[in-house]
Design a protein around this motif. Sequence first.
Motif, PDB file in Angstrom:
ATOM      1  N   ALA A   1      32.719 -61.181  -9.600  1.00 11.77           N
ATOM      2  CA  ALA A   1      31.526 -60.760  -8.941  1.00 11.77           C
ATOM      3  C   ALA A   1      30.365 -60.411 -10.128  1.00 11.77           C
ATOM      4  O   ALA A   1      30.979 -60.286 -11.343  1.00 11.77           O
ATOM      5  CB  ALA A   1      31.662 -59.368  -8.348  1.00 11.77           C
ATOM      6  N   VAL A   2      29.332 -60.726  -9.802  1.00 10.78           N
ATOM      7  CA  VAL A   2      28.130 -60.693 -10.639  1.00 10.78           C
ATOM      8  C   VAL A   2      27.343 -59.400 -10.518  1.00 10.78           C
ATOM      9  O   VAL A   2      26.670 -59.151  -9.346  1.00 10.78           O
ATOM     10  CB  VAL A   2      27.459 -62.018 -10.890  1.00 10.78           C
ATOM     11  N   ALA A   3      26.892 -58.494 -11.428  1.00  8.61           N
ATOM     12  CA  ALA A   3      26.001 -57.691 -11.555  1.00  8.61           C
ATOM     13  C   ALA A   3      24.655 -57.953 -12.372  1.00  8.61           C
ATOM     14  O   ALA A   3      24.766 -58.190 -13.521  1.00  8.61           O
ATOM     15  CB  ALA A   3      26.701 -56.455 -12.171  1.00  8.61           C
ATOM     16  N   ILE A   4      23.570 -57.941 -11.564  1.00  9.64           N
ATOM     17  CA  ILE A   4      22.264 -57.980 -12.171  1.00  9.64           C
ATOM     18  C   ILE A   4      21.321 -57.019 -11.630  1.00  9.64           C
ATOM     19  O   ILE A   4      21.229 -56.554 -10.648  1.00  9.64           O
ATOM     20  CB  ILE A   4      21.742 -59.497 -11.685  1.00  9.64           C
ATOM     21  N   THR A   5      20.628 -56.285 -12.604  1.00  9.51           N
ATOM     22  CA  THR A   5      19.482 -55.338 -12.308  1.00  9.51           C
ATOM     23  C   THR A   5      18.298 -56.134 -12.237  1.00  9.51           C
ATOM     24  O   THR A   5      17.848 -56.887 -13.611  1.00  9.51           O
ATOM     25  CB  THR A   5      19.507 -54.343 -13.367  1.00  9.51           C
ATOM     26  N   THR A   6      17.411 -55.862 -11.474  1.00 12.54           N
ATOM     27  CA  THR A   6      16.076 -56.576 -11.524  1.00 12.54           C
ATOM     28  C   THR A   6      14.858 -55.647 -11.219  1.00 12.54           C
ATOM     29  O   THR A   6      14.993 -54.536 -10.659  1.00 12.54           O
ATOM     30  CB  THR A   6      15.976 -57.726 -10.127  1.00 12.54           C
ATOM     31  N   PHE A   7      13.744 -56.324 -11.777  1.00 12.01           N
ATOM     32  CA  PHE A   7      12.219 -55.609 -11.258  1.00 12.01           C
ATOM     33  C   PHE A   7      11.470 -56.735 -11.507  1.00 12.01           C
ATOM     34  O   PHE A   7      11.199 -57.053 -12.889  1.00 12.01           O
ATOM     35  CB  PHE A   7      12.121 -54.492 -12.328  1.00 12.01           C
ATOM     36  N   ASN A   8      10.695 -57.008 -10.529  1.00  9.76           N
ATOM     37  CA  ASN A   8       9.865 -58.238 -10.710  1.00  9.76           C
ATOM     38  C   ASN A   8      10.269 -59.444 -11.381  1.00  9.76           C
ATOM     39  O   ASN A   8       9.620 -59.713 -12.433  1.00  9.76           O
ATOM     40  CB  ASN A   8       8.430 -57.660 -11.149  1.00  9.76           C
ATOM     41  N   SER A   9      11.438 -59.928 -11.024  1.00 16.77           N
ATOM     42  CA  SER A   9      12.265 -60.956 -11.704  1.00 16.77           C
ATOM     43  C   SER A   9      12.295 -62.099 -11.169  1.00 16.77           C
ATOM     44  O   SER A   9      12.989 -63.044 -11.649  1.00 16.77           O
ATOM     45  CB  SER A   9      13.794 -60.602 -11.551  1.00 16.77           C
ATOM     46  N   MET A  10      11.090 -62.674 -10.400  1.00 14.70           N
ATOM     47  CA  MET A  10      10.941 -64.031  -9.828  1.00 14.70           C
ATOM     48  C   MET A  10      10.856 -65.179 -10.816  1.00 14.70           C
ATOM     49  O   MET A  10      10.968 -66.188 -10.705  1.00 14.70           O
ATOM     50  CB  MET A  10       9.914 -64.113  -8.933  1.00 14.70           C
ATOM     51  N   ARG A  11      10.273 -64.651 -12.113  1.00 11.24           N
ATOM     52  CA  ARG A  11      10.037 -65.797 -13.127  1.00 11.24           C
ATOM     53  C   ARG A  11      11.409 -66.500 -13.194  1.00 11.24           C
ATOM     54  O   ARG A  11      11.602 -67.758 -13.567  1.00 11.24           O
ATOM     55  CB  ARG A  11       9.513 -65.231 -14.227  1.00 11.24           C
TER      56      ARG A  11
ATOM     57  N   LEU B   1      30.930 -59.907 -14.009  1.00  3.33           N
ATOM     58  CA  LEU B   1      30.155 -60.726 -15.204  1.00  3.33           C
ATOM     59  C   LEU B   1      28.788 -59.803 -15.013  1.00  3.33           C
ATOM     60  O   LEU B   1      28.339 -59.735 -13.822  1.00  3.33           O
ATOM     61  CB  LEU B   1      29.946 -61.937 -14.685  1.00  3.33           C
ATOM     62  N   LEU B   2      28.404 -59.133 -16.085  1.00  4.99           N
ATOM     63  CA  LEU B   2      27.136 -58.479 -16.052  1.00  4.99           C
ATOM     64  C   LEU B   2      25.940 -59.433 -16.818  1.00  4.99           C
ATOM     65  O   LEU B   2      26.261 -59.935 -17.901  1.00  4.99           O
ATOM     66  CB  LEU B   2      27.185 -57.359 -16.973  1.00  4.99           C
ATOM     67  N   LEU B   3      24.895 -59.795 -16.002  1.00  2.00           N
ATOM     68  CA  LEU B   3      23.861 -60.533 -16.600  1.00  2.00           C
ATOM     69  C   LEU B   3      22.604 -59.699 -16.458  1.00  2.00           C
ATOM     70  O   LEU B   3      22.272 -58.873 -15.388  1.00  2.00           O
ATOM     71  CB  LEU B   3      23.741 -61.971 -15.840  1.00  2.00           C
ATOM     72  N   ASP B   4      21.466 -59.903 -17.453  1.00  4.18           N
ATOM     73  CA  ASP B   4      20.249 -59.623 -17.105  1.00  4.18           C
ATOM     74  C   ASP B   4      19.536 -60.511 -16.208  1.00  4.18           C
ATOM     75  O   ASP B   4      19.916 -61.664 -16.184  1.00  4.18           O
ATOM     76  CB  ASP B   4      19.666 -59.400 -18.509  1.00  4.18           C
ATOM     77  N   SER B   5      18.342 -60.030 -15.706  1.00  2.55           N
ATOM     78  CA  SER B   5      17.634 -61.058 -14.522  1.00  2.55           C
ATOM     79  C   SER B   5      16.911 -62.311 -15.511  1.00  2.55           C
ATOM     80  O   SER B   5      16.688 -63.010 -14.702  1.00  2.55           O
ATOM     81  CB  SER B   5      16.802 -60.182 -14.141  1.00  2.55           C
ATOM     82  N   ASP B   6      17.290 -62.273 -16.706  1.00  2.00           N
ATOM     83  CA  ASP B   6      16.550 -63.573 -17.496  1.00  2.00           C
ATOM     84  C   ASP B   6      17.641 -64.424 -18.306  1.00  2.00           C
ATOM     85  O   ASP B   6      17.188 -64.691 -19.195  1.00  2.00           O
ATOM     86  CB  ASP B   6      15.599 -63.184 -18.456  1.00  2.00           C
ATOM     87  N   GLU B   7      18.767 -64.067 -17.917  1.00  8.66           N
ATOM     88  CA  GLU B   7      19.898 -64.819 -18.442  1.00  8.66           C
ATOM     89  C   GLU B   7      20.772 -65.559 -17.425  1.00  8.66           C
ATOM     90  O   GLU B   7      21.073 -65.126 -16.389  1.00  8.66           O
ATOM     91  CB  GLU B   7      20.983 -63.909 -18.867  1.00  8.66           C
TER      92      GLU B   7
END
Length: 265
Positions: free
Chosen positions: A10-20, A84-90
Motif C-alpha cells: 500500500a502507498v501513502a501520499i499526502t497532497t495539496f493542489n498536487s495535479m502538476r 511505501l511513503l511518497l511525496d506528491s512530487d515523487e
Amino acid sequence: MSDQQPVTLAVAITTFNSMRCLPQVLDSLDGLAERVVIVDSGSTDGTRDYARERGCVVIERPWPGPLKQKVFAMEQCEPAKWILLLDSDESLEPELRADMERVIREDDPAIAAWEFQRKIWFLGGWLHHMYQPEWRLRLMRSGQWRMEGKMGLYHDKLVTDGKVGQLKGICRHDSYADIKDAILRAQRYAERAVGRELKGGRWYDFVWCIVDVLWRHGIRQRAFLDGKRGLIMLGITMASKLIRQSYLCEQRLNPRPKDWDNPVV
C-alpha cells in the motif's frame, strides 16, 4: 482501515493542489501498488477528484503539520505487508520500480525496510551532483516503522530498528515547476525552518551560510558539473540559507509568534 482486506503493498501520499505531478506519480505505481491512500488537506485544483478516478482511497483531512499528516496516511494503509511513503512530487523510475517489485516478491524476512536514491528533476533535466547522494528510507515493513522529527517542521523522517536494504534505481523528485517556484519555495521553507528557537541570525551565521553552501554543494558535491541547472540550484540554496538567517535576525530583534502549520507544497 481495519475493514480493508490485507494487501502486499500500500502507498501513502499526502497532497495539496498536487495535479502538476500526481498523474506521473500514479502512473509509476500502476500495477505495483494494490492500494494507494491519498490524504488531502484542502486541494482546489481537482486533486481529490482525479485521485478517486484513478482508484485511490481519498481522505480529506485538515493540515496538522507534515509529521502528523504522514503518520496518519501510513496508518490508513493498514492492513498491508509493506507500506511505501511518497511525496506528491515523487515518482518511481523504471529501474527502481522493477527492483521494488523484486524485493517485495522475494520478501526477505531479514529486511525491515528499504531505502532508495532520490534525485531532483529540474528545468528539464537531472541534477546528478547537487544534493547527491540522497538516500530516502520509504519502503517499510508493516509494524516496523516510526516517524521522527519536530512537529510543524520539515525535518521528519522514517526510521526502523531493523535491517535496511538498498534498492537500485532512482526516485524522480519533481520538486520545482520552474525557477520562480523554486525561489518561492526556498523562501517558505526558510521561514518554516526558523521554528520558534533562536539558533542563528548573528553576523557570523550569515558568513558561515555562504561558506557552508559553497563547500558542501559547490565543491564537495560538484554542483558545477550539473551545468546551468546546478549553478541555479546552488544560488537558490544559498539564498534560502541567507533568508533563514534574516528571519532569525528579525526574530532576535523583534520576537513574535509565527504561523508554522500551513502546508508548503
